[in-house]
Motif scaffolding. Structure first.
Motif, PDB file in Angstrom:
ATOM      1  N   TYR A  57     -15.729 -41.916 -30.990  1.00 56.90           N
ATOM      2  CA  TYR A  57     -15.127 -40.679 -31.475  1.00 56.90           C
ATOM      3  C   TYR A  57     -15.822 -39.472 -30.849  1.00 56.90           C
ATOM      4  O   TYR A  57     -15.165 -38.568 -30.334  1.00 56.90           O
ATOM      5  N   GLU A  58     -17.123 -39.459 -30.871  1.00 61.22           N
ATOM      6  CA  GLU A  58     -17.884 -38.306 -30.373  1.00 61.22           C
ATOM      7  C   GLU A  58     -17.679 -38.091 -28.882  1.00 61.22           C
ATOM      8  O   GLU A  58     -17.652 -36.954 -28.419  1.00 61.22           O
ATOM      9  N   ALA A  59     -17.486 -39.159 -28.126  1.00 61.72           N
ATOM     10  CA  ALA A  59     -17.302 -39.044 -26.677  1.00 61.72           C
ATOM     11  C   ALA A  59     -15.827 -38.934 -26.290  1.00 61.72           C
ATOM     12  O   ALA A  59     -15.515 -38.649 -25.134  1.00 61.72           O
ATOM     13  N   GLY A  60     -14.939 -39.136 -27.245  1.00 68.61           N
ATOM     14  CA  GLY A  60     -13.526 -39.237 -26.931  1.00 68.61           C
ATOM     15  C   GLY A  60     -12.808 -37.923 -26.745  1.00 68.61           C
ATOM     16  O   GLY A  60     -13.243 -36.877 -27.224  1.00 68.61           O
ATOM     17  N   ASP A  61     -11.677 -37.998 -26.061  1.00 72.23           N
ATOM     18  CA  ASP A  61     -10.786 -36.850 -25.963  1.00 72.23           C
ATOM     19  C   ASP A  61      -9.938 -36.812 -27.229  1.00 72.23           C
ATOM     20  O   ASP A  61     -10.074 -37.672 -28.111  1.00 72.23           O
ATOM     21  N   SER A  62      -9.038 -35.859 -27.336  1.00 66.74           N
ATOM     22  CA  SER A  62      -8.285 -35.722 -28.588  1.00 66.74           C
ATOM     23  C   SER A  62      -7.386 -36.935 -28.846  1.00 66.74           C
ATOM     24  O   SER A  62      -7.218 -37.339 -29.995  1.00 66.74           O
ATOM     25  N   GLY A  63      -6.823 -37.531 -27.820  1.00 62.85           N
ATOM     26  CA  GLY A  63      -6.000 -38.726 -28.003  1.00 62.85           C
ATOM     27  C   GLY A  63      -6.816 -39.904 -28.518  1.00 62.85           C
ATOM     28  O   GLY A  63      -6.356 -40.661 -29.381  1.00 62.85           O
ATOM     29  N   GLU A  64      -8.018 -40.063 -27.984  1.00 63.36           N
ATOM     30  CA  GLU A  64      -8.892 -41.145 -28.435  1.00 63.36           C
ATOM     31  C   GLU A  64      -9.368 -40.897 -29.863  1.00 63.36           C
ATOM     32  O   GLU A  64      -9.399 -41.811 -30.688  1.00 63.36           O
ATOM     33  N   ALA A  88     -12.962 -33.654 -37.730  1.00 59.39           N
ATOM     34  CA  ALA A  88     -11.569 -33.405 -37.345  1.00 59.39           C
ATOM     35  C   ALA A  88     -10.994 -32.209 -38.103  1.00 59.39           C
ATOM     36  O   ALA A  88     -10.198 -31.445 -37.543  1.00 59.39           O
ATOM     37  N   LEU A  89     -11.405 -32.027 -39.345  1.00 58.70           N
ATOM     38  CA  LEU A  89     -10.919 -30.890 -40.132  1.00 58.70           C
ATOM     39  C   LEU A  89     -11.450 -29.556 -39.617  1.00 58.70           C
ATOM     40  O   LEU A  89     -10.896 -28.510 -39.938  1.00 58.70           O
ATOM     41  N   ARG A  90     -12.488 -29.587 -38.806  1.00 59.26           N
ATOM     42  CA  ARG A  90     -13.031 -28.351 -38.225  1.00 59.26           C
ATOM     43  C   ARG A  90     -12.348 -27.971 -36.919  1.00 59.26           C
ATOM     44  O   ARG A  90     -12.625 -26.917 -36.354  1.00 59.26           O
ATOM     45  N   THR A  91     -11.459 -28.827 -36.424  1.00 54.27           N
ATOM     46  CA  THR A  91     -10.789 -28.534 -35.153  1.00 54.27           C
ATOM     47  C   THR A  91      -9.561 -27.660 -35.373  1.00 54.27           C
ATOM     48  O   THR A  91      -9.134 -27.439 -36.502  1.00 54.27           O
ATOM     49  N   ASN A  92      -8.995 -27.219 -34.288  1.00 54.36           N
ATOM     50  CA  ASN A  92      -7.735 -26.483 -34.331  1.00 54.36           C
ATOM     51  C   ASN A  92      -6.598 -27.327 -33.766  1.00 54.36           C
ATOM     52  O   ASN A  92      -5.550 -26.797 -33.416  1.00 54.36           O
ATOM     53  N   ASP A  93      -6.800 -28.622 -33.679  1.00 52.11           N
ATOM     54  CA  ASP A  93      -5.789 -29.553 -33.195  1.00 52.11           C
ATOM     55  C   ASP A  93      -5.017 -30.079 -34.407  1.00 52.11           C
ATOM     56  O   ASP A  93      -5.555 -30.837 -35.219  1.00 52.11           O
ATOM     57  N   ALA A  94      -3.761 -29.667 -34.531  1.00 52.31           N
ATOM     58  CA  ALA A  94      -2.959 -30.033 -35.704  1.00 52.31           C
ATOM     59  C   ALA A  94      -2.838 -31.543 -35.872  1.00 52.31           C
ATOM     60  O   ALA A  94      -2.814 -32.043 -36.998  1.00 52.31           O
ATOM     61  N   ARG A  95      -2.796 -32.270 -34.772  1.00 53.22           N
ATOM     62  CA  ARG A  95      -2.685 -33.737 -34.869  1.00 53.22           C
ATOM     63  C   ARG A  95      -3.929 -34.332 -35.510  1.00 53.22           C
ATOM     64  O   ARG A  95      -3.843 -35.231 -36.340  1.00 53.22           O
ATOM     65  N   LEU A  96      -5.099 -33.811 -35.140  1.00 57.24           N
ATOM     66  CA  LEU A  96      -6.343 -34.321 -35.705  1.00 57.24           C
ATOM     67  C   LEU A  96      -6.495 -33.924 -37.170  1.00 57.24           C
ATOM     68  O   LEU A  96      -6.949 -34.719 -37.990  1.00 57.24           O
ATOM     69  N   VAL A  97      -6.108 -32.702 -37.491  1.00 56.95           N
ATOM     70  CA  VAL A  97      -6.194 -32.247 -38.880  1.00 56.95           C
ATOM     71  C   VAL A  97      -5.291 -33.105 -39.767  1.00 56.95           C
ATOM     72  O   VAL A  97      -5.696 -33.574 -40.826  1.00 56.95           O
ATOM     73  N   ALA A  98      -4.060 -33.336 -39.316  1.00 57.21           N
ATOM     74  CA  ALA A  98      -3.138 -34.167 -40.096  1.00 57.21           C
ATOM     75  C   ALA A  98      -3.674 -35.589 -40.245  1.00 57.21           C
ATOM     76  O   ALA A  98      -3.621 -36.170 -41.337  1.00 57.21           O
ATOM     77  N   ALA A  99      -4.208 -36.150 -39.167  1.00 54.06           N
ATOM     78  CA  ALA A  99      -4.753 -37.513 -39.230  1.00 54.06           C
ATOM     79  C   ALA A  99      -5.979 -37.579 -40.145  1.00 54.06           C
ATOM     80  O   ALA A  99      -6.200 -38.585 -40.822  1.00 54.06           O
ATOM     81  N   ALA A 100      -6.759 -36.497 -40.170  1.00 46.00           N
ATOM     82  CA  ALA A 100      -7.944 -36.468 -41.034  1.00 46.00           C
ATOM     83  C   ALA A 100      -7.560 -36.566 -42.506  1.00 46.00           C
ATOM     84  O   ALA A 100      -8.336 -37.048 -43.324  1.00 46.00           O
TER      85      ALA A 100
END
Length: 168
Positions: A57-64, A88-100
Motif C-alpha cells: 500500500y505504502e509503495a503503491g500507486d492509486s490503482g494499487e 486513504a481518508l486523507r487523500t483527495n482521490d474520490a476512489r480511495l475515499v469511497a473505498a476507505a
C-alpha cells in the motif's frame, strides 16, 4: 491450454504463496499481465502477511492502493490495517475515499473517523450509497454534522445533496 494471462496469474500466485516478498515484484504488473482481478488474487495469497500488505500500500500507486482497500475486509479480520484506511481518508482521490468507507472501514474506523469520512464523502460529492454500514453507524452526532453542513450550503445559496437531505 490456458490463456497467457491465466498462466501468468497462476504462476504469480504460486510464487507469492511460496515467498510473500515476491509480491513486491509481481503486484505492479499484475493487472497488465494477469488481467482483471489479478491484484485481488495476489492479495488473497498474502492473507495474514499484514506487514507485506502495508508495504504494498505504502509503495503503491492509486490503482494499487484501491485494489488493497477494496479487499482489505477479506485479508484482515483483526483491524490491524485500519491505518491504511485512515491514510486513504486523507487523500483527495474520490476512489480511495469511497473505498476507505467500504466494509473494512465500516468495521474498524472509530466513530469520529467514520463520521469525518462520511462528511468528506459529502464534500467530495461521493454518493452516501458508497458508504458501507451507514445505516448501522449513523448516529445523532453524524446527523448533527450533516445538518450543520446542509445549513452552511443553504446559507451560501447552494443546493444540498439529496442523499444528505434524506438523512437529516
Amino acid at each position: 491450454m490456458k490463456e497467457p494471462a491465466q498462466e501468468w496469474l497462476t504462476q504469480a500466485v504460486r510464487q507469492v504463496e511460496a515467498d510473500p516478498d515476491a509480491v513486491h515484484r509481481l503486484f505492479p504488473q499484475a493487472e497488465r499481465r494477469g488481467g482483471p482481478g489479478a491484484r485481488r488474487a495476489l492479495l488473497g495469497a498474502l492473507r495474514g502477511h499484514h506487514a507485506t500488505i502495508r508495504g504494498l500500500y505504502e509503495a503503491g500507486d492509486s490503482g494499487e492502493r484501491l485494489a488493497i482497500l477494496t479487499v482489505l475486509h477479506e485479508l484482515d479480520a483483526e483491524g490491524t490495517a485500519v491505518g491504511l484506511v485512515e491514510d486513504a481518508l486523507r487523500t483527495n482521490d474520490a476512489r480511495l475515499v469511497a473505498a476507505a468507507l467500504g466494509p473494512y472501514g465500516a468495521a474498524w474506523l472509530d466513530d469520529h473517523s467514520f463520521r469525518q469520512g462520511v462528511l468528506k464523502c459529502v464534500f467530495m460529492s461521493i454518493p452516501l450509497a458508497a458508504v458501507a454500514e451507514l445505516d448501522r453507524r449513523f448516529d445523532a452526532e453524524l446527523a448533527r454534522m450533516l445538518s450543520d453542513y446542509a445549513a452552511e450550503l443553504r446559507a451560501a445559496g447552494r443546493p444540498v445533496p439529496g442523499d444528505v437531505l434524506e438523512r437529516i
